[in-house]
Design a protein around this motif. Sequence first.
Motif, PDB file in Angstrom:
ATOM      1  N   VAL A 253       0.835  -1.206   0.000  1.00 32.10           N
ATOM      2  CA  VAL A 253       0.000   0.000   0.000  1.00 32.10           C
ATOM      3  C   VAL A 253       0.869   1.255   0.000  1.00 32.10           C
ATOM      4  O   VAL A 253       0.639   2.205  -0.764  1.00 32.10           O
ATOM      5  CB  VAL A 253      -0.946  -0.011   1.213  1.00 32.10           C
ATOM      6  CG1 VAL A 253      -1.582   1.358   1.419  1.00 32.10           C
ATOM      7  CG2 VAL A 253      -2.039  -1.064   1.020  1.00 32.10           C
ATOM      8  N   LEU A 254       1.901   1.261   0.843  1.00 35.21           N
ATOM      9  CA  LEU A 254       2.796   2.419   0.901  1.00 35.21           C
ATOM     10  C   LEU A 254       3.563   2.586  -0.416  1.00 35.21           C
ATOM     11  O   LEU A 254       3.739   3.703  -0.908  1.00 35.21           O
ATOM     12  CB  LEU A 254       3.773   2.256   2.063  1.00 35.21           C
ATOM     13  CG  LEU A 254       3.167   2.435   3.456  1.00 35.21           C
ATOM     14  CD1 LEU A 254       4.107   1.900   4.525  1.00 35.21           C
ATOM     15  CD2 LEU A 254       2.842   3.907   3.708  1.00 35.21           C
ATOM     16  N   GLY A 255       4.007   1.473  -0.989  1.00 36.60           N
ATOM     17  CA  GLY A 255       4.693   1.558  -2.281  1.00 36.60           C
ATOM     18  C   GLY A 255       3.779   2.081  -3.368  1.00 36.60           C
ATOM     19  O   GLY A 255       4.203   2.852  -4.237  1.00 36.60           O
ATOM     20  N   ALA A 256       2.504   1.667  -3.316  1.00 38.41           N
ATOM     21  CA  ALA A 256       1.539   2.160  -4.303  1.00 38.41           C
ATOM     22  C   ALA A 256       1.314   3.654  -4.161  1.00 38.41           C
ATOM     23  O   ALA A 256       1.127   4.366  -5.155  1.00 38.41           O
ATOM     24  CB  ALA A 256       0.219   1.408  -4.156  1.00 38.41           C
ATOM     25  N   LEU A 257       1.323   4.161  -2.931  1.00 37.95           N
ATOM     26  CA  LEU A 257       1.217   5.608  -2.735  1.00 37.95           C
ATOM     27  C   LEU A 257       2.416   6.327  -3.347  1.00 37.95           C
ATOM     28  O   LEU A 257       2.313   7.500  -3.742  1.00 37.95           O
ATOM     29  CB  LEU A 257       1.111   5.933  -1.245  1.00 37.95           C
ATOM     30  CG  LEU A 257      -0.255   5.667  -0.610  1.00 37.95           C
ATOM     31  CD1 LEU A 257      -0.170   5.814   0.914  1.00 37.95           C
ATOM     32  CD2 LEU A 257      -1.306   6.625  -1.165  1.00 37.95           C
ATOM     33  N   GLY A 258       3.548   5.626  -3.453  1.00 41.16           N
ATOM     34  CA  GLY A 258       4.720   6.198  -4.113  1.00 41.16           C
ATOM     35  C   GLY A 258       4.510   6.432  -5.592  1.00 41.16           C
ATOM     36  O   GLY A 258       5.298   7.135  -6.232  1.00 41.16           O
ATOM     37  N   ARG A 259       3.431   5.865  -6.161  1.00 42.42           N
ATOM     38  CA  ARG A 259       3.105   6.114  -7.569  1.00 42.42           C
ATOM     39  C   ARG A 259       2.465   7.481  -7.769  1.00 42.42           C
ATOM     40  O   ARG A 259       2.066   7.813  -8.891  1.00 42.42           O
ATOM     41  CB  ARG A 259       2.152   5.026  -8.069  1.00 42.42           C
ATOM     42  CG  ARG A 259       2.821   3.672  -8.238  1.00 42.42           C
ATOM     43  CD  ARG A 259       1.824   2.516  -8.246  1.00 42.42           C
ATOM     44  NE  ARG A 259       0.683   2.765  -9.094  1.00 42.42           N
ATOM     45  CZ  ARG A 259      -0.413   2.012  -9.098  1.00 42.42           C
ATOM     46  NH1 ARG A 259      -0.500   0.978  -8.290  1.00 42.42           N
ATOM     47  NH2 ARG A 259      -1.421   2.290  -9.896  1.00 42.42           N
ATOM     48  N   ILE A 260       2.366   8.273  -6.735  1.00 47.06           N
ATOM     49  CA  ILE A 260       1.801   9.621  -6.830  1.00 47.06           C
ATOM     50  C   ILE A 260       2.481  10.438  -7.929  1.00 47.06           C
ATOM     51  O   ILE A 260       1.864  11.316  -8.550  1.00 47.06           O
ATOM     52  CB  ILE A 260       1.914  10.345  -5.468  1.00 47.06           C
ATOM     53  CG1 ILE A 260       1.202  11.694  -5.491  1.00 47.06           C
ATOM     54  CG2 ILE A 260       3.360  10.518  -5.051  1.00 47.06           C
ATOM     55  CD1 ILE A 260       1.159  12.377  -4.127  1.00 47.06           C
ATOM     56  N   ALA A 261       3.753  10.120  -8.202  1.00 49.68           N
ATOM     57  CA  ALA A 261       4.515  10.919  -9.170  1.00 49.68           C
ATOM     58  C   ALA A 261       4.506  10.346 -10.581  1.00 49.68           C
ATOM     59  O   ALA A 261       4.948  11.023 -11.518  1.00 49.68           O
ATOM     60  CB  ALA A 261       5.970  11.041  -8.691  1.00 49.68           C
ATOM     61  N   MET A 262       4.002   9.134 -10.769  1.00 45.96           N
ATOM     62  CA  MET A 262       4.167   8.446 -12.057  1.00 45.96           C
ATOM     63  C   MET A 262       3.659   9.238 -13.264  1.00 45.96           C
ATOM     64  O   MET A 262       4.359   9.334 -14.276  1.00 45.96           O
ATOM     65  CB  MET A 262       3.493   7.078 -11.999  1.00 45.96           C
ATOM     66  CG  MET A 262       4.251   6.052 -11.184  1.00 45.96           C
ATOM     67  SD  MET A 262       5.847   5.583 -11.876  1.00 45.96           S
ATOM     68  CE  MET A 262       5.341   4.375 -13.105  1.00 45.96           C
ATOM     69  N   PRO A 263       2.465   9.824 -13.233  1.00 43.28           N
ATOM     70  CA  PRO A 263       2.013  10.530 -14.442  1.00 43.28           C
ATOM     71  C   PRO A 263       2.738  11.851 -14.693  1.00 43.28           C
ATOM     72  O   PRO A 263       2.559  12.452 -15.759  1.00 43.28           O
ATOM     73  CB  PRO A 263       0.519  10.811 -14.162  1.00 43.28           C
ATOM     74  CG  PRO A 263       0.161   9.972 -12.979  1.00 43.28           C
ATOM     75  CD  PRO A 263       1.415   9.815 -12.202  1.00 43.28           C
ATOM     76  N   TYR A 264       3.545  12.301 -13.720  1.00 39.28           N
ATOM     77  CA  TYR A 264       4.077  13.656 -13.785  1.00 39.28           C
ATOM     78  C   TYR A 264       5.565  13.713 -14.113  1.00 39.28           C
ATOM     79  O   TYR A 264       6.113  14.799 -14.291  1.00 39.28           O
ATOM     80  CB  TYR A 264       3.784  14.382 -12.468  1.00 39.28           C
ATOM     81  CG  TYR A 264       2.311  14.318 -12.158  1.00 39.28           C
ATOM     82  CD1 TYR A 264       1.396  15.033 -12.933  1.00 39.28           C
ATOM     83  CD2 TYR A 264       1.812  13.484 -11.167  1.00 39.28           C
ATOM     84  CE1 TYR A 264       0.034  14.935 -12.711  1.00 39.28           C
ATOM     85  CE2 TYR A 264       0.449  13.385 -10.932  1.00 39.28           C
ATOM     86  CZ  TYR A 264      -0.437  14.110 -11.705  1.00 39.28           C
ATOM     87  OH  TYR A 264      -1.786  13.998 -11.493  1.00 39.28           O
ATOM     88  N   TYR A 265       6.215  12.539 -14.208  1.00 36.57           N
ATOM     89  CA  TYR A 265       7.613  12.532 -14.628  1.00 36.57           C
ATOM     90  C   TYR A 265       7.765  13.196 -15.998  1.00 36.57           C
ATOM     91  O   TYR A 265       8.603  14.082 -16.189  1.00 36.57           O
ATOM     92  CB  TYR A 265       8.146  11.085 -14.715  1.00 36.57           C
ATOM     93  CG  TYR A 265       8.187  10.333 -13.409  1.00 36.57           C
ATOM     94  CD1 TYR A 265       8.615  10.939 -12.225  1.00 36.57           C
ATOM     95  CD2 TYR A 265       7.827   8.991 -13.363  1.00 36.57           C
ATOM     96  CE1 TYR A 265       8.664  10.231 -11.042  1.00 36.57           C
ATOM     97  CE2 TYR A 265       7.877   8.270 -12.178  1.00 36.57           C
ATOM     98  CZ  TYR A 265       8.288   8.891 -11.026  1.00 36.57           C
ATOM     99  OH  TYR A 265       8.342   8.177  -9.850  1.00 36.57           O
ATOM    100  N   VAL A 266       6.943  12.765 -16.954  1.00 39.26           N
ATOM    101  CA  VAL A 266       7.100  13.270 -18.320  1.00 39.26           C
ATOM    102  C   VAL A 266       6.621  14.714 -18.433  1.00 39.26           C
ATOM    103  O   VAL A 266       7.178  15.501 -19.214  1.00 39.26           O
ATOM    104  CB  VAL A 266       6.363  12.353 -19.318  1.00 39.26           C
ATOM    105  CG1 VAL A 266       4.850  12.481 -19.203  1.00 39.26           C
ATOM    106  CG2 VAL A 266       6.826  12.633 -20.746  1.00 39.26           C
ATOM    107  N   LEU A 267       5.609  15.101 -17.653  1.00 37.04           N
ATOM    108  CA  LEU A 267       5.150  16.492 -17.697  1.00 37.04           C
ATOM    109  C   LEU A 267       6.217  17.431 -17.139  1.00 37.04           C
ATOM    110  O   LEU A 267       6.419  18.538 -17.646  1.00 37.04           O
ATOM    111  CB  LEU A 267       3.838  16.643 -16.919  1.00 37.04           C
ATOM    112  CG  LEU A 267       2.653  15.803 -17.416  1.00 37.04           C
ATOM    113  CD1 LEU A 267       1.387  16.178 -16.644  1.00 37.04           C
ATOM    114  CD2 LEU A 267       2.443  15.980 -18.916  1.00 37.04           C
TER     115      LEU A 267
END
Length: 426
Positions: A253-267
């Motif tokens: 669950v904590l690792g999944a919260l780390g995906r908060i940044a995934m869509p924004y790397y490329v932006l």
Amino acid sequence: MAAAEEVDAAGEAEFAGLVRGNLRRNYLAHLGHGIFGQTGFRLLQAPTFVPAYIYSLSGSELIVGVARAVQALGQCLSPLFSATLIEHRRKVLPVGMRTGTLLRLQVLGIALAGFFLPVEWNLAMVCVFLGLFGFFMGMQGVIFNVLLSKVIPVELRGRLSGLRNALAGVTAAAVAYLGGGWLVETNALGNGYAATFLVAFVLTELGLLMLLFIAEPDSPAVRVRTGVAARLADLPPLLRADPNFAVFLAACVLGALGRIAMPYYVLYAQQTLEIGGRELGVLTAAFLLAATTLNLGWGLLADRTGFRVVFLASLAVWIAGTFMLLGAGSFSALVAVFVALGAGSGGFMMGQQILVLEFGAREDLPLRIGVINSATEAMGVLAPLAGGALATFVDFPAVFFCAIAFKLTAAALVALRLREPRGLAR
């Protein structure tokens, strides 16, 4: 009781014999499914094409987060339903084929919407198709992990997962480079992104056909059919009986919260450097190659040491990649960043998906997979929305530091509290 134990032992022995007898065939079928199916799906799951496409349609970071949250919501809702759909069945492949077909139709829908709908309707329908894509992806994740656990022995799963990820990564990177450098850059067929998603659909359909070659034995132990509510009621006793699995659930669950940044790397990359279609293709290729070819190394490591080590090491690489992104001042540095992000996130997903197969009794496996997938995707609903709000009202570095904090906490929990489940008494 003794007679029942003798029947169970005989059933398990017969099951193991069927697994060994069909191992080569099933191994190759899973490999083919991974090469084609994962190639197509990774084009949609990579943190490049879909976020850039949504942003090109909406011009809003928040809408990018909403679109990814809708997808995660679908993936959150379906795993437990999927578990109750298959845990009473001796064979799960027929259900998997139907679910896999519905999943691939959503990819086709995203492509066709881009070709035939005006921008406003296209954006709305892409979000709808992403939600349905997530729903059926959540179902497929449970069904095909159960199938994998039935036909591939535990000591071979790491190598198989690593090899199929590696081969799929090479083809996905090639298709991504083609998609970015030619289809998107030249706006092929009037919509380069839609053309890329159409290619993804064809590849995923080829992957599904590979599963027709699998010889699935009947499960020696299944549960009586129950509903989702009844199985949810079984969850607290399951977690109390296996506190090691409860720790793993919390870390996921904590690792999944780390995906908060995934869509924004490329932006963020588009904001700090000049990124066009060709560069987008290169970054996608770098991310996919690292996320997949390096999984061969993760898999070999897992077969020798267990997936707990992979889980920890991949989190460390993922964190390092996020730190590197904040200091990237050139496109070559950005490529290195996406290599680290791909290697870390790919290893984390591999560790999560395979490690869950090693806890508890066989008949409870669909529930354990469903709980892990639902819980992590629930965080996947919150994370992109929170990331979009932070990016809009604060800045991108705030998003990345939040992601780092969540991943550090997950790593600490695994390092201090999680015992390697392989070899523990069941």
